[in-house]
Write a protein that holds these residues in place. Structure first.
Motif, PDB file in Angstrom:
ATOM      1  N   SER A  89      -1.175   2.127  -6.305  1.00 35.24           N
ATOM      2  CA  SER A  89      -2.485   2.780  -6.231  1.00 35.24           C
ATOM      3  C   SER A  89      -3.471   2.185  -7.228  1.00 35.24           C
ATOM      4  CB  SER A  89      -2.341   4.284  -6.473  1.00 35.24           C
ATOM      5  OG  SER A  89      -1.809   4.540  -7.762  1.00 35.24           O
ATOM      6  N   LYS A  90      -2.975   1.676  -8.342  1.00 31.43           N
ATOM      7  CA  LYS A  90      -3.874   1.044  -9.311  1.00 31.43           C
ATOM      8  C   LYS A  90      -4.549  -0.175  -8.680  1.00 31.43           C
ATOM      9  CE  LYS A  90      -4.030  -1.320 -13.799  1.00 31.43           C
ATOM     10  NZ  LYS A  90      -3.242  -1.804 -14.960  1.00 31.43           N
ATOM     11  N   PHE A  91      -3.774  -0.970  -7.963  1.00 27.22           N
ATOM     12  CA  PHE A  91      -4.337  -2.145  -7.306  1.00 27.22           C
ATOM     13  C   PHE A  91      -5.342  -1.735  -6.229  1.00 27.22           C
ATOM     14  CE2 PHE A  91      -3.984  -5.614  -4.064  1.00 27.22           C
ATOM     15  CZ  PHE A  91      -4.581  -6.611  -4.830  1.00 27.22           C
ATOM     16  N   ALA A  92      -5.003  -0.711  -5.441  1.00 30.54           N
ATOM     17  CA  ALA A  92      -5.924  -0.227  -4.407  1.00 30.54           C
ATOM     18  C   ALA A  92      -7.219   0.263  -5.036  1.00 30.54           C
ATOM     19  CB  ALA A  92      -5.262   0.893  -3.600  1.00 30.54           C
ATOM     20  N   ARG A  93      -7.098   0.927  -6.187  1.00 26.63           N
ATOM     21  CA  ARG A  93      -8.285   1.437  -6.879  1.00 26.63           C
ATOM     22  C   ARG A  93      -9.139   0.296  -7.417  1.00 26.63           C
ATOM     23  NH1 ARG A  93      -5.675   5.037  -9.173  1.00 26.63           N
ATOM     24  NH2 ARG A  93      -6.175   6.772  -7.775  1.00 26.63           N
ATOM     25  N   GLY A 104      -5.131  -0.573   3.804  1.00 25.82           N
ATOM     26  CA  GLY A 104      -4.122   0.453   3.610  1.00 25.82           C
ATOM     27  C   GLY A 104      -4.837   1.748   3.291  1.00 25.82           C
ATOM     28  N   PRO A 105      -4.104   2.789   2.936  1.00 26.37           N
ATOM     29  CA  PRO A 105      -4.736   4.065   2.600  1.00 26.37           C
ATOM     30  C   PRO A 105      -5.460   3.990   1.263  1.00 26.37           C
ATOM     31  CG  PRO A 105      -2.402   4.163   2.144  1.00 26.37           C
ATOM     32  CD  PRO A 105      -2.644   2.841   2.815  1.00 26.37           C
ATOM     33  N   SER A 106      -6.217   5.038   0.950  1.00 29.52           N
ATOM     34  CA  SER A 106      -6.937   5.090  -0.317  1.00 29.52           C
ATOM     35  C   SER A 106      -5.957   5.263  -1.480  1.00 29.52           C
ATOM     36  CB  SER A 106      -7.918   6.265  -0.324  1.00 29.52           C
ATOM     37  OG  SER A 106      -7.205   7.502  -0.312  1.00 29.52           O
ATOM     38  N   ALA A 107      -6.426   4.915  -2.674  1.00 26.92           N
ATOM     39  CA  ALA A 107      -5.605   5.081  -3.876  1.00 26.92           C
ATOM     40  C   ALA A 107      -5.218   6.549  -4.064  1.00 26.92           C
ATOM     41  CB  ALA A 107      -6.363   4.563  -5.092  1.00 26.92           C
ATOM     42  N   SER A 267      -5.265  13.445   5.317  1.00 30.21           N
ATOM     43  CA  SER A 267      -6.361  12.607   5.848  1.00 30.21           C
ATOM     44  C   SER A 267      -5.986  11.134   5.768  1.00 30.21           C
ATOM     45  CB  SER A 267      -7.655  12.871   5.071  1.00 30.21           C
ATOM     46  OG  SER A 267      -8.027  14.230   5.151  1.00 30.21           O
ATOM     47  N   TYR A 268      -4.843  10.814   6.323  1.00 32.63           N
ATOM     48  CA  TYR A 268      -4.292   9.466   6.188  1.00 32.63           C
ATOM     49  C   TYR A 268      -5.057   8.460   7.030  1.00 32.63           C
ATOM     50  CZ  TYR A 268      -0.904   5.846   5.291  1.00 32.63           C
ATOM     51  OH  TYR A 268      -0.317   4.684   4.856  1.00 32.63           O
ATOM     52  N   GLU A 269      -5.299   7.304   6.437  1.00 27.09           N
ATOM     53  CA  GLU A 269      -5.992   6.207   7.111  1.00 27.09           C
ATOM     54  C   GLU A 269      -5.146   4.946   7.028  1.00 27.09           C
ATOM     55  OE1 GLU A 269     -10.015   3.525   6.376  1.00 27.09           O
ATOM     56  OE2 GLU A 269     -10.051   5.639   5.812  1.00 27.09           O
ATOM     57  N   ASN A 270      -5.046   4.226   8.116  1.00 29.19           N
ATOM     58  CA  ASN A 270      -4.301   2.983   8.263  1.00 29.19           C
ATOM     59  C   ASN A 270      -2.879   3.259   8.739  1.00 29.19           C
ATOM     60  OD1 ASN A 270      -3.389  -0.025   7.414  1.00 29.19           O
ATOM     61  ND2 ASN A 270      -5.605   0.133   7.501  1.00 29.19           N
ATOM     62  N   ALA A 271      -1.979   2.276   8.606  1.00 24.32           N
ATOM     63  CA  ALA A 271      -0.604   2.428   9.088  1.00 24.32           C
ATOM     64  C   ALA A 271       0.267   3.074   8.023  1.00 24.32           C
ATOM     65  CB  ALA A 271      -0.032   1.061   9.474  1.00 24.32           C
ATOM     66  N   THR A 292       3.491   4.245   2.584  1.00 20.60           N
ATOM     67  CA  THR A 292       2.056   4.099   2.787  1.00 20.60           C
ATOM     68  C   THR A 292       1.689   2.626   3.004  1.00 20.60           C
ATOM     69  OG1 THR A 292       1.757   4.058   0.378  1.00 20.60           O
ATOM     70  CG2 THR A 292       1.507   6.179   1.476  1.00 20.60           C
ATOM     71  N   ARG A 293       2.358   2.005   3.974  1.00 16.36           N
ATOM     72  CA  ARG A 293       2.174   0.565   4.219  1.00 16.36           C
ATOM     73  C   ARG A 293       2.796   0.225   5.566  1.00 16.36           C
ATOM     74  NH1 ARG A 293       7.434  -0.741   3.681  1.00 16.36           N
ATOM     75  NH2 ARG A 293       8.656   0.330   2.095  1.00 16.36           N
ATOM     76  N   VAL A 294       2.615  -1.014   5.996  1.00 17.37           N
ATOM     77  CA  VAL A 294       3.358  -1.497   7.151  1.00 17.37           C
ATOM     78  C   VAL A 294       4.802  -1.722   6.710  1.00 17.37           C
ATOM     79  CG1 VAL A 294       2.936  -3.969   6.732  1.00 17.37           C
ATOM     80  CG2 VAL A 294       3.269  -3.145   9.075  1.00 17.37           C
ATOM     81  N   GLN A 295       5.748  -1.565   7.618  1.00 14.52           N
ATOM     82  CA  GLN A 295       7.157  -1.713   7.247  1.00 14.52           C
ATOM     83  C   GLN A 295       7.794  -2.947   7.880  1.00 14.52           C
ATOM     84  OE1 GLN A 295       8.502   2.671   7.730  1.00 14.52           O
ATOM     85  NE2 GLN A 295       9.651   1.814   6.043  1.00 14.52           N
ATOM     86  N   VAL A 296       8.891  -3.362   7.276  1.00 10.35           N
ATOM     87  CA  VAL A 296       9.630  -4.527   7.769  1.00 10.35           C
ATOM     88  C   VAL A 296       9.927  -4.372   9.258  1.00 10.35           C
ATOM     89  CG1 VAL A 296      11.783  -5.842   7.555  1.00 10.35           C
ATOM     90  CG2 VAL A 296      10.669  -4.938   5.495  1.00 10.35           C
TER      91      VAL A 296
END
Length: 455
Positions: A89-93, A104-107, A267-271, A292-296
């Motif tokens: 989440s730090k990187f997303a922020r 991806g989703p919000s932080a 309120s999830y956004e993305n995959a 909270t990401r795409v999976q293998v």
């Protein structure tokens, strides 16, 4: 649509994202470490930029270098793939602060659902069933002993900030609890910088069922069906399939509805993926975690649903509505994925890095896909995950998919490194697997002891 995105990853998932972006007419920037200078994703992207030395902490986990690369190349968005910074989440922020779109989703949502304790609390609010367990973080063995007595053994110890099978221990009785807790806590602290634990009553025997969801910024949330990921070793998936043979029509509707409810609640956004444990004897299922990401294993869902999940991720991040509505989603046939790793199953799955001197990937026929970043002459570096390819098949029914996978694995030929291809071939041919008669304990307790006794 974005003009250019940066892929903050490597290997087959980086190649997968580059291909999806190219089909959408979006330019791509690959990042690489010095060990990956000759990697396939570097050659396929429109641009490539080195972000540091071989060690992940200095390259693929180096937020400052990756963000600098995005700014330097004019990338408008960053796709993190899976692993590395995908659930950070730090990187997303930081991306948000620099006006670079994180695909991806919000932080905020990542913080809410990435921490298993927070996620559990939110699912209780949403009315999604959860397993009996601790109500908050557990930091000491005394706390752990008290909670375990209240909920009853066997229990699972889990790192609050965990993932990838790290910081997880099964505990059968009080004698095992203290050493298991200390080991799991130390592992979690080393892997995630956070030693907070929580405790759940173990659902056993169980199926590991996950539901793929997609959400957009307009509030639309849909599901793309379930995947059965019960064939695992040390809490890490080995083979996945969709749909699950353990689920009938009614239960499928219930578990899919619960996943959509969970995503809508935050309120999830993305995959994303909602993971459940299914008690086959009672038919009850329990929320385990959200990825909270795409999976293998996303390709098996793409095969049965016909929806390109990675393209949807890019479209949604661009502000577009989902290209499909729930009523438009139909499911067809059966899909299976086998993960091919450079490792030696006969010697406790020891990694087998080295130079690939010859490589032939299975091909031909309808319903066969191989996701890989390997090529003849490529040297697999010893610094990263050992997965070198994913073989994914689709058939009109499960038997056809099983036979197609057997054919594909028999064709898979790699020289120069040891792989688990033969292991996967034996697993997919095992009578229990063919019959769909397995749970999360099968691989470790039944299949592997027999397999490793063989010459």
């Amino acid at each position: 649509m974005f003009n250019k995105i940066l892929i903050a990853n490597r290997g087959e998932i980086a190649v997968r994202i580059i291909r999806a972006a190219r089909e959408l007419g979006v330019g791509t920037v690959a990042i690489y470490s010095t060990a990956d200078r000759d990697a396939l994703h570097v050659h396929l992207a429109d641009e490539a930029i080195c972000v540091g030395p071989a060690r992940s902490t200095e390259s693929y986990l180096n937020m400052n270098n990756i963000l600098s690369a995005a700014v330097a190349t004019g990338a408008q968005a960053i796709h993190p793939g899976f692993g590395f910074l995908s659930e950070n989440s730090k990187f997303a922020r930081l991306c948000e602060e620099m006006n670079i779109k994180f695909i991806g989703p919000s932080a905020k949502v990542m913080d809410m659902m990435g921490d298993k304790i927070n996620a559990r609390a939110e699912m209780i609010k949403a009315g999604v069933p959860v397993t009996p367990g601790s109500e908050g973080e557990v930091h000491t063995t005394d706390e752990a002993v008290k909670i375990a007595e209240e909920i009853g053994y066997p229990i699972m110890l889990k790192a609050s900030a965990g993932g990838g099978g790290k910081g997880i221990r099964k505990v059968n009785n009080v004698e095992e609890l203290v050493p298991a807790f200390e080991a799991a806590q130390a592992e979690a602290q080393a892997a995630f910088g956070n030693g907070a634990m929580f405790i759940e009553r173990m659902i056993f025997p169980a199926r590991h069922i996950e539901v793929q969801i997609l959400g957009d910024s307009q509030g639309n949330v849909i599901h793309l069906g379930e995947r059965d990921c019960s064939l695992q070793r040390n809490n890490q998936k080995v083979l996945e399939e969709s749909p699950s043979v353990a689920i009938g029509h009614t239960l499928r509707n219930e578990i899919s509805a619960a996943a959509v409810k969970a995503a809508q609640h935050v309120s999830y956004e993305n995959a994303g993926t909602i993971e459940f444990l299914l008690d086959e004897s009672s038919g009850k299922f329990y929320f385990m975690e959200m990825n909270t990401r795409v999976q293998v294993e996303h390709p098996v869902t793409e095969f049965v649903s016909g929806v390109d999940i990675v393209k949807e991720q890019i479209r949604v991040a661009n502000g577009n509505e989902l290209s499909v509505k729930q009523e438009d989603v139909t499911f067809s046939g059966h899909a299976i994925e086998c993960r091919i790793n450079a490792e030696n199953p006969k010697f406790n799955f020891a990694p087998s890095p080295g130079k690939i001197t010859n490589l032939f990937l299975p091909s031909g026929g309808v319903g066969l896909r191989v996701d890989s970043a390997m090529y003849s002459g490529y040297s697999i570096p010893p610094y990263y995950d050992s997965m070198i390819a994913k073989v994914i098949v689709h058939g009109e029914n499960r038997f056809e998919a099983l036979m197609k996978m057997q054919r594909a694995l028999l064709e898979f030929d790699v020289e120069g490194v040891i792989t688990n291809v033969d292991f996967q071939l034996e697993l997919i041919s095992d009578p229990h697997v063919v019959a769909g008669d397995y749970d999360t304990s099968f691989l470790g307790n039944v299949f592997l002891p027999e397999y490793q006794k063989e010459d």
